[in-house]
Design an enzyme around this catalytic site. Structure first.
Site, PDB file in Angstrom:
ATOM      1  N   LYS A  33      64.878  16.926  25.121  1.00 41.38           N
ATOM      2  CA  LYS A  33      65.177  15.678  24.407  1.00 41.38           C
ATOM      3  C   LYS A  33      64.149  14.621  24.794  1.00 41.38           C
ATOM      4  O   LYS A  33      64.155  14.114  25.904  1.00 41.38           O
ATOM      5  CB  LYS A  33      66.574  15.170  24.752  1.00 41.38           C
ATOM      6  CG  LYS A  33      67.012  14.112  23.727  1.00 41.38           C
ATOM      7  CD  LYS A  33      68.071  13.173  24.227  1.00 41.38           C
ATOM      8  CE  LYS A  33      67.526  11.979  24.947  1.00 41.38           C
ATOM      9  NZ  LYS A  33      66.623  11.125  24.161  1.00 41.38           N
ATOM     10  N   GLY A  72      62.917   9.366  34.065  1.00 41.73           N
ATOM     11  CA  GLY A  72      63.380   8.133  33.430  1.00 41.73           C
ATOM     12  C   GLY A  72      63.794   7.131  34.479  1.00 41.73           C
ATOM     13  O   GLY A  72      63.344   7.190  35.632  1.00 41.73           O
ATOM     14  N   THR A  84      69.776   5.718  35.033  1.00 39.32           N
ATOM     15  CA  THR A  84      70.092   6.902  34.212  1.00 39.32           C
ATOM     16  C   THR A  84      70.137   8.146  35.095  1.00 39.32           C
ATOM     17  O   THR A  84      71.014   9.000  34.941  1.00 39.32           O
ATOM     18  CB  THR A  84      69.046   7.100  33.087  1.00 39.32           C
ATOM     19  OG1 THR A  84      68.777   5.848  32.484  1.00 39.32           O
ATOM     20  CG2 THR A  84      69.523   8.068  32.037  1.00 39.32           C
ATOM     21  N   GLU A 108      62.869  12.429  38.369  1.00 44.00           N
ATOM     22  CA  GLU A 108      61.672  11.607  38.578  1.00 44.00           C
ATOM     23  C   GLU A 108      62.013  10.214  38.080  1.00 44.00           C
ATOM     24  O   GLU A 108      62.143  10.020  36.868  1.00 44.00           O
ATOM     25  CB  GLU A 108      60.480  12.187  37.811  1.00 44.00           C
ATOM     26  CG  GLU A 108      60.078  13.595  38.218  1.00 44.00           C
ATOM     27  CD  GLU A 108      59.545  13.679  39.635  1.00 44.00           C
ATOM     28  OE1 GLU A 108      59.107  12.645  40.186  1.00 44.00           O
ATOM     29  OE2 GLU A 108      59.573  14.778  40.203  1.00 44.00           O
ATOM     30  N   CYS A 120      54.923   4.678  35.651  1.00 44.06           N
ATOM     31  CA  CYS A 120      55.774   4.661  36.849  1.00 44.06           C
ATOM     32  C   CYS A 120      54.933   4.518  38.112  1.00 44.06           C
ATOM     33  O   CYS A 120      55.431   4.080  39.144  1.00 44.06           O
ATOM     34  CB  CYS A 120      56.602   5.936  36.903  1.00 44.06           C
ATOM     35  SG  CYS A 120      55.589   7.413  36.781  1.00 44.06           S
ATOM     36  N   GLU A 161      62.425  -3.041  39.813  1.00 41.34           N
ATOM     37  CA  GLU A 161      61.379  -2.536  38.925  1.00 41.34           C
ATOM     38  C   GLU A 161      61.346  -3.380  37.641  1.00 41.34           C
ATOM     39  O   GLU A 161      62.376  -3.548  36.985  1.00 41.34           O
ATOM     40  CB  GLU A 161      61.650  -1.073  38.562  1.00 41.34           C
ATOM     41  CG  GLU A 161      60.525  -0.463  37.728  1.00 41.34           C
ATOM     42  CD  GLU A 161      60.803   0.970  37.269  1.00 41.34           C
ATOM     43  OE1 GLU A 161      61.921   1.248  36.812  1.00 41.34           O
ATOM     44  OE2 GLU A 161      59.879   1.799  37.385  1.00 41.34           O
TER      45      GLU A 161
HETATM   46  P1  NAD Z   1      65.655   5.883  30.515  1.00 39.42           P
HETATM   47  O1  NAD Z   1      66.318   6.340  31.762  1.00 39.42           O
HETATM   48  O2  NAD Z   1      66.272   4.791  29.748  1.00 39.42           O
HETATM   49  O3  NAD Z   1      65.536   7.106  29.471  1.00 39.42           O
HETATM   50  C1  NAD Z   1      64.872   8.302  29.800  1.00 39.42           C
HETATM   51  C2  NAD Z   1      65.440   9.416  28.938  1.00 39.42           C
HETATM   52  O4  NAD Z   1      66.794   9.643  29.298  1.00 39.42           O
HETATM   53  C3  NAD Z   1      65.438   9.117  27.440  1.00 39.42           C
HETATM   54  O5  NAD Z   1      65.118  10.298  26.735  1.00 39.42           O
HETATM   55  C4  NAD Z   1      66.873   8.712  27.193  1.00 39.42           C
HETATM   56  O6  NAD Z   1      67.317   8.909  25.870  1.00 39.42           O
HETATM   57  C5  NAD Z   1      67.607   9.646  28.143  1.00 39.42           C
HETATM   58  N1  NAD Z   1      68.960   9.214  28.513  1.00 39.42           N
HETATM   59  C6  NAD Z   1      69.432   7.950  28.584  1.00 39.42           C
HETATM   60  N2  NAD Z   1      70.736   7.972  28.941  1.00 39.42           N
HETATM   61  C7  NAD Z   1      71.070   9.277  29.115  1.00 39.42           C
HETATM   62  C8  NAD Z   1      72.276   9.950  29.476  1.00 39.42           C
HETATM   63  N3  NAD Z   1      73.385   9.280  29.731  1.00 39.42           N
HETATM   64  N4  NAD Z   1      72.260  11.289  29.578  1.00 39.42           N
HETATM   65  C9  NAD Z   1      71.127  11.978  29.327  1.00 39.42           C
HETATM   66  N5  NAD Z   1      69.959  11.401  28.949  1.00 39.42           N
HETATM   67  C10 NAD Z   1      69.937  10.063  28.854  1.00 39.42           C
HETATM   68  O7  NAD Z   1      64.164   5.575  30.915  1.00 39.42           O
HETATM   69  P2  NAD Z   1      63.028   4.944  30.008  1.00 39.42           P
HETATM   70  O8  NAD Z   1      63.361   3.502  29.818  1.00 39.42           O
HETATM   71  O9  NAD Z   1      62.799   5.812  28.831  1.00 39.42           O
HETATM   72  O10 NAD Z   1      61.740   5.089  30.946  1.00 39.42           O
HETATM   73  C11 NAD Z   1      61.339   4.141  31.872  1.00 39.42           C
HETATM   74  C12 NAD Z   1      61.748   4.557  33.270  1.00 39.42           C
HETATM   75  O11 NAD Z   1      61.233   5.836  33.572  1.00 39.42           O
HETATM   76  C13 NAD Z   1      61.188   3.631  34.338  1.00 39.42           C
HETATM   77  O12 NAD Z   1      62.184   3.385  35.296  1.00 39.42           O
HETATM   78  C14 NAD Z   1      60.062   4.449  34.950  1.00 39.42           C
HETATM   79  O13 NAD Z   1      59.737   4.118  36.278  1.00 39.42           O
HETATM   80  C15 NAD Z   1      60.617   5.823  34.859  1.00 39.42           C
HETATM   81  N6  NAD Z   1      59.566   6.824  34.919  1.00 39.42           N
HETATM   82  C16 NAD Z   1      59.465   7.601  36.038  1.00 39.42           C
HETATM   83  C17 NAD Z   1      58.441   8.547  36.141  1.00 39.42           C
HETATM   84  C18 NAD Z   1      58.296   9.425  37.360  1.00 39.42           C
HETATM   85  O14 NAD Z   1      57.562  10.399  37.279  1.00 39.42           O
HETATM   86  N7  NAD Z   1      58.951   9.130  38.471  1.00 39.42           N
HETATM   87  C19 NAD Z   1      57.551   8.690  35.083  1.00 39.42           C
HETATM   88  C20 NAD Z   1      57.691   7.881  33.962  1.00 39.42           C
HETATM   89  C21 NAD Z   1      58.700   6.954  33.883  1.00 39.42           C
END
Ligand code: NAD
Length: 481
Positions: free
Chosen positions: A174, A227, A231, A249, A283, A385
């Site tokens: 997804k 993400g 989450t 991650e 990130c 963040e």
């Molecule tokens: P997010 O957590 O809002 O969403 C990430 C994904 O999770 C999306 O596909 C979303 O639809 C899905 N999601 C949301 N709620 C969910 C649920 N209840 N169950 C299952 N899936 C769900 O994150 P974002 O806003 O898309 O991304 C930004 C974040 O990601 C920042 O905090 C960033 O630091 C982090 N990030 C981390 C890394 C890493 O490698 N550590 C890399 C990139 C981004």
């Protein structure tokens, strides 16, 4: 208006419930696509397709699997321009960044794991006194779930899918609902590359509608998630009681530490990239810059002069250095942190306001990159963040002090150190609570290395053998003779 589709069982399909959601181009503020608002029913069909494909895919020779993944990498290379345009359109990032970083890395991910799997082996342990030999079998799990964010859409989507497929698993994936376009195109590429139907299934939708049923699915034992930390916490609360294997991650608040003996020209040039590349929405971006007091004013003034002149503009213009942030909601979140920083006593040295462009970009979500000083390292602006084009800058006096400040957040993803003193580089790298430490560089990535964060930045590691191990289940066989 483009209507996107799921990719399930080798075909582009509409959502079973017939529902769609808007996808917005952040550089214009206009809806440009309709995205399936997939739900539990689509996830179930995708799971069934993946489950049916598993015997064929897992038993296919490693060479054959590797050849298909390599073909996918070749097709990504051939479609670089189209994929980069799609990435810039729905993420708002400068086209040249998508062309030079996002899409080439997506093809490297596929090619890297296509090669890696041909070199994978497992351990054996000989017991001299029995005598007996143990050998470890590593087998794929079956159907695994991959969930990715919006900031590096195809780059992070393929970073999970490539090792999952290479090890013989079938996948239900997804992508982020905010940036789904390149994942949609990737499904077409997989079809073209001859990936057997059902091996990879891409279900679109938001977190509650499509992500949650994937995480809570009874027969999907592995979830790889990238993400936000909140989450990730929710996903762990659902998946852990089901004893699923989890890779998380998550977010970061990365320190960038500049010692007095640093190569200042290089440190300033790299700090601009490490702070503001992709509008600060990587990130790994350094969002807290610590500078030794003896060079603080020189470094600050030189950095501010350059950042104040950064060109914010249309992602498709060659001269643009900073594109749009990903959404209106995210822009408002970032701007609210600028207000918070002011309330906490911060001085905005440059930027920090919305930029209104002309023409078709007049309703886009643009922010002038901001540098803030005068804040204590313990305040919310320095602890939470923000994930946008915003950094804070702070002086420090000693190594011990800067290590304590750097380690003071709940996060521990990445850090940068700038010094010419090799002993100090080793000492500080050892002390930082961070999964990745760069010395005199940033974002220099060897895909064989462990990638991931400590503390609230995540659980587990991706990359190289870490990913191959994550997506395979070890079984020890002990033979006495
Ligand atoms: P997010 O957590 O809002 O969403 C990430 C994904 O999770 C999306 O596909 C979303 O639809 C899905 N999601 C949301 N709620 C969910 C649920 N209840 N169950 C299952 N899936 C769900 O994150 P974002 O806003 O898309 O991304 C930004 C974040 O990601 C920042 O905090 C960033 O630091 C982090 N990030 C981390 C890394 C890493 O490698 N550590 C890399 C990139 C981004």
């Amino acid at each position: 208006m483009i209507t996107l589709t799921h990719y399930i069982n080798g075909a582009q399909v509409a959502p079973i419930n017939g529902k769609y959601m808007d996808v917005v181009n952040p550089a214009t503020g206009k809806v440009y696509a309709q995205l399936p608002l997939g739900d539990e029913a689509d996830v179930e069909v995708a799971y069934q397709a993946a489950s049916a494909a598993f015997p064929l895919w897992s038993k296919m020779s490693v060479d054959a699997r590797s050849a298909i993944l390599s073909k996918i990498a070749d097709l990504i290379d051939q479609q670089l321009d189209e994929l980069a345009r799609a990435e810039a359109l729905d993420n708002g990032k400068p086209l040249k960044l998508a062309k030079h970083v996002d899409i080439p890395r997506a093809s490297s991910n596929m090619r890297f794991f296509a090669h890696a799997i041909t070199q994978a082996s497992s351990e054996s342990h000989f017991m001299e006194h029995e005598p007996a030999i143990n050998y470890t079998l590593r087998r794929p799990y079956g159907v695994v779930g991959c969930i990715s964010p919006w900031n590096l859409p195809l780059y992070l989507f393929t970073w999970k899918i490539a090792p999952a497929l290479a090890t013989g698993n079938c996948v239900v994936a997804k992508p982020s609902e905010i940036t789904p376009y390149t994942a949609y195109l990737f499904g077409k590429i997989c079809e073209e590359a001859g990936l057997p139907a059902g091996v990879l299934n891409i279900v679109h939708g938001n977190g509650p509608s499509a992500g949650n049923p994937l995480v809570s699915h009874l027969h999907i034992p592995v979830i790889s998630f990238t993400g936000g930390t909140a989450t990730g916490k929710h996903i762990a609360s659902v998946a852990a009681p089901m004893f699923k294997k989890l890779s998380l991650e998550l977010g970061g608040k990365n320190p960038n530490i500049i010692f007095e003996d640093a190569d200042l020209d290089l440190a300033i040039k790299t700090t601009i990239g490490s702070s503001f590349a992709n509008q600060g929405q990587i990130c790994l971006c350094g969002s807290r810059v610590f500078v030794h007091r003896s060079i603080y004013e020189t470094f600050r003034d030189r950095l501010v002069e350059k950042v104040a002149n950064m060109r914010v503009g249309d992602p498709f213009h060659e001269a643009t250095q900073t594109g749009a942030v990903v959404s209106e909601a995210h822009m408002n979140k970032v701007l609210s942190y600028i207000e918070l920083a002011k309330e906490e006593g911060g001085r905005i040295l440059c930027g920090g306001h919305r930029v209104i462009l002309e023409g078709e970009n007049k309703d886009g979500f643009f922010i002038q990159p901001a540098i803030i000083e005068g804040l204590p390292y313990t305040c919310r602006t320095n602890q939470e963040e923000i994930f946008g084009p915003v950094i804070t800058i702070m002086p420090f006096d000693s190594e011990e002090e800067v290590i304590a400040m750097a380690n003071s957040t709940v996060y521990g993803l990445a850090a940068s150190i700038w010094t010419r003193d090799v002993n100090r580089a080793h000492r500080v790298a050892e002390e930082l609570k961070s999964g990745i430490v760069w010395v005199n560089c940033w974002l220099l990535r060897d895909l064989r290395t462990p990638f991931g964060g400590m503390k609230a930045s995540g659980v587990g590691r991706e990359g190289g053998w870490e990913a191959i191990r994550f997506f395979t289940e070890p079984k020890n066989v002990c033979i006495k003779y």
